[in-house]
Write a protein that holds these residues in place. Sequence first.
Motif, short mmCIF file in Angstrom:
data_model
loop_
_atom_site.label_atom_id
_atom_site.label_comp_id
_atom_site.label_asym_id
_atom_site.label_seq_id
_atom_site.Cartn_x
_atom_site.Cartn_y
_atom_site.Cartn_z
N LEU A 1 35.42 44.75 37.58
CA LEU A 1 36.78 45.04 38.05
C LEU A 1 37.72 45.24 36.86
O LEU A 1 38.68 46.01 36.92
N PHE A 2 37.44 44.52 35.78
CA PHE A 2 38.31 44.55 34.61
C PHE A 2 38.46 45.98 34.06
O PHE A 2 37.48 46.64 33.76
N GLY A 3 39.69 46.43 33.98
CA GLY A 3 39.97 47.76 33.42
C GLY A 3 39.83 48.90 34.40
O GLY A 3 40.15 50.04 34.07
N THR B 1 41.72 41.17 33.73
CA THR B 1 41.24 40.08 32.89
C THR B 1 39.73 40.21 32.68
O THR B 1 38.99 40.42 33.64
N TYR C 1 32.25 38.22 44.92
CA TYR C 1 32.95 37.97 43.65
C TYR C 1 33.04 36.46 43.39
O TYR C 1 32.86 36.00 42.26
N GLN D 1 29.77 35.12 42.23
CA GLN D 1 29.49 35.53 40.84
C GLN D 1 30.31 34.69 39.85
O GLN D 1 29.82 34.32 38.79
N ALA E 1 30.52 47.36 42.85
CA ALA E 1 30.85 46.79 41.54
C ALA E 1 30.73 45.27 41.59
O ALA E 1 30.94 44.65 42.63
N SER E 2 30.39 44.70 40.45
CA SER E 2 30.37 43.24 40.38
C SER E 2 31.77 42.77 39.99
O SER E 2 32.62 43.56 39.56
N LEU E 3 31.99 41.47 40.10
CA LEU E 3 33.28 40.90 39.71
C LEU E 3 33.67 41.32 38.30
O LEU E 3 34.83 41.64 38.03
N PHE E 4 32.68 41.35 37.43
CA PHE E 4 32.97 41.57 36.02
C PHE E 4 33.24 43.04 35.69
O PHE E 4 33.64 43.37 34.60
N GLU F 1 41.43 49.61 37.17
CA GLU F 1 42.70 50.20 37.62
C GLU F 1 43.20 51.26 36.65
O GLU F 1 43.68 52.31 37.04
N ALA G 1 41.86 39.55 38.29
CA ALA G 1 40.50 40.00 37.95
C ALA G 1 40.45 41.47 37.55
O ALA G 1 39.51 41.89 36.89
N TYR G 2 41.47 42.25 37.94
CA TYR G 2 41.46 43.68 37.60
C TYR G 2 41.97 43.93 36.18
O TYR G 2 41.83 45.02 35.66
N LEU H 1 34.73 51.18 42.71
CA LEU H 1 34.45 49.78 43.04
C LEU H 1 33.26 49.59 43.97
O LEU H 1 32.82 48.47 44.19
#
Lengths: 332, 392
Positions: free
Chosen positions: B194-196, A253, A288, A291, B189-192, B198, A250-251, B186
Motif C-alpha cells: 500500500l505504501f506509495g 508509511t 492486512y 499480515q 496487494a499485500s499490506l506492505f 496513492e 498505511a498508504y 491494489l
Amino acid sequence: MGAEAYLNGILPRSDLALDIGSAWLKGRETLENYHKFLEKETKEFIELQKNLDLNYIFDGQLFWDDFLRTIAASLQLHEEGSNADENAVTRQIYTNTFYRKPSIFKKIENKNNEPLIKDNSLDSIPNGKRKVILPSPFALAYLSNGIHKNEDGTIKDDSFIEVLFDIAQVLNNEIKRLRKEKSVSFVQFNEPCMCYAEETKIFFHDIAKSLQIATENVKIITSLHLYNGDASKFLPDIAKYPVDRMGVDAYNTDLNKFSSVEFDKFLELGVVNSKNSLIEEPEALAKYAKQAIEKINPKGIALVPNRPLELVPQEIAKKKIESLAKAKELLN
Amino acid sequence: MNLPLFPTQEIGSLQKPAWRVNGLKGTATDKDINNLNQWYNKIGLQSRIGNAIKLINNIQNEKVGNEKLKELKQKLKEESQIFGLKLLETAGLDIIYDGEQTRVEMYEDPISDIDGFEFKGIVRAFDVMKYRKASCIAEPAFRLPYHKEEFLFLKDKTEHELKIPITGAYTLAEWSYNEFYGKRRLENASLFELFGSEKLDRKEMALALAKNVIRPNIKALVDKGARWVQIDEPAATTYPNEVDLVVETFNESVKGLNVKASIHMCFSDYRVFFPDVLEMKNCYQYAWEFANNDTHNLGIDKNARNGYKVLDLFKEYGVKGNIGLGVLDIHSNFIESPEIVRDRILYAAKVLGPERIFVNPDCGLRTRTLDVAFAKLKNMVAGAELARKSCK
C-alpha cells in the motif's frame, strides 16, 4: 491475536447538513437550526458505532470546523479584535481541506479550567467505550502563528518548546476533567504534521515530553495517530513514545520498516483510505491485519481509517465504517 | 496590448448575482430585479436592462416550451457573462474575464465535461464551504472543449486583455477520488504494497488529464484566438514531496502550444515549491495569494508586510517570470484601502523590481458579495495607481 476497530477523526457532515450550513452562512437559516441538525447527526453516528460494536466510540466531531478550531476558540487563539473563525484560512497539507491558523500571542493557559470541548454527547456512549480526539500539542503549536515563530514563519526554538509544553499542560487538565467528569476511557491525539515537518527531528524528544505532560497523572488509554506522511522514518525511537497506541497511515508509511524493530505497542493500522471512494473489502482489511500481526508483532492491533473520514461523503464513510466492523468480525 | 506598470487583473470567479441564480430557476423576485437595475446602472449597462428583465420574465413564463426555455437560459447565462466582464471593466482592471459566470465552480464544472469521472457526493473544504467530488473510474479522456463557447462569446465584447482561467490537471487529479488507478494497483496487494500507491496512482491520473484533456482544451482556445490562459492549481502544494508532478503536468499541459501560460496557486505553503519552480517551462506569471497572511498596517518594511515573505524566495532562487501579487484577502469583508494595496505593491517592487509585478486579489472573489468585491477591486485599482505615482 484478535483485533479491534474504531474511528479516529472528524466524520463527514451529510449533504443536507452541508446545505443547511451553507444556508446559515448566507443568512437563510438560523445557527440554532443548523446546530440542532448537527446534534441529530452526532446521535446517528454514535448509534452507528454502537450498532457496529466498534471498540471505542467518539462523537464524530461534527461541530469541529477543523481539527484545531474548537480548541483554538476555547483558548482564544486569535488576534485581538477578531475570533477563531476569522483566523487566516490555510490549506491543510495532504488534503484539500483548510484550517484557520491559530494565533498564539500570549502564554497559553486555561485559568478557570473551562471545558475546552463540547462533551454533552459523551453521556450517550456506554461507559468504558468513551473516546475523545484532540489535536496533538505539536500539531497545534506547529500550525499556529505567534510568539514561538520568527517573522519568516520559522520556529524560535526556546519559545516553541515553551508553547508546546503549555499546550500539553492545558490538554492534560482537559483530559483529567474528561476522565473525572465524563469517564472517558481513551484519548487520541491527532498528529498530521510530524511526518512531513522538517522540524520534527529537532523537537523529537520535546514532542515526546509534551505527550507525557498531556497524559500524566490520568488513568486513560492514550494514542497518537500519525498521518500525512511516512511515520517509519522515526523508527526505532518513535516506538518508545509515551503513548499506549500508535496509529499509522498505511498508504504513506513504509510498514516493512516496522517489522525490523521491536514494536511493543498497540498498532492502529490505518488501512481504510479516507482519500478514496473505493470501499475496502472486509476480507482485504482482515488480510492486512493478519499480515501486520505476523510481520510486526505488535502488542495488539486495531483497524482504523488512515486519516479522518471527513474526506469522503457521508454515505461512503458509513460504508467504509461498516467494512471496518465486518473486518473486525472476521478477525475475532 | 500596452499594459501600465503594475497591471491589475482578476484571478477567478465572482459571485453570481441573485437575478441570474433565481432567474435561471424561474424564481426571480422583485428584489432581484431591483438589484439588477441598481447594478446595471452602476456599471454602465443601462441599455441592456430591458433585455435582461425580459429574459428573466420569459423564463418564468410557464407556457415556454423546453427548447425555447433552454435557449432563454443560455441567453441569461450570457447576460451574466457580460455583467461580469463589465463589472471588472468598470472597477478599472486591465486584464479581465467574466468572473466565471457560466461555470458552476472550478472543479465540478470541468469534471462534468471530462470522460472517465463519476460524482460521488459532497464534501467539506472548510467551515461550511463544500464541493461536489468525483471519482476517476476510467482513463480520463477529452469529451469536448469545455471553455471554448464561453471564450468565443467574450472575445469580441471587450477591448481589454482576456485571461482565461482553466483548472489544472494536478488539481483535478488531487481533488478527485481515484478508483480506476487505485483498484487496478491494489487488487491482491499485500499490506506492505500500500505504501506509495496513492502517489503512483495520482501521477498516472494527473498526467493523463494533462495530455488527454487540458492540452486539447487549451489548444481549442488558442485555435480560436486565445492568447493567455491561467492554469489554476490551488492543490499544487498539497503534498510537499510532489511539487515535481505539478511542474510536470503544467509543462505537459502547454507543450507545443503558442500561448501565454501562467499559474495561479493559493492558500499553500509556497516554500515547498522551491526549487522545483525552476523547472517550469515558459511560465509567464506566478499568481499567488499573499494578503490572507498579511497585516492591515501601512508600510513597506518586513514587519508590516509579513504576508509577502515568500517573495524573497523568488529572488533567492532567481525565478524568472512575472508575479501576480495577491493584495486583497478574499475571505474577509475588510475593504483594503488604496494605501494598503499601494504598500503591498511597493514592497513587492522593492524585493523583485517593479516591472514584474501584476496586481490581483488573492483568489476569486466569489466568497464575497458583489458589493464587497466591487469595493475591494476599485480600491485595488486605486492602490495600483498610487503605487505607480510613487514609482515616478
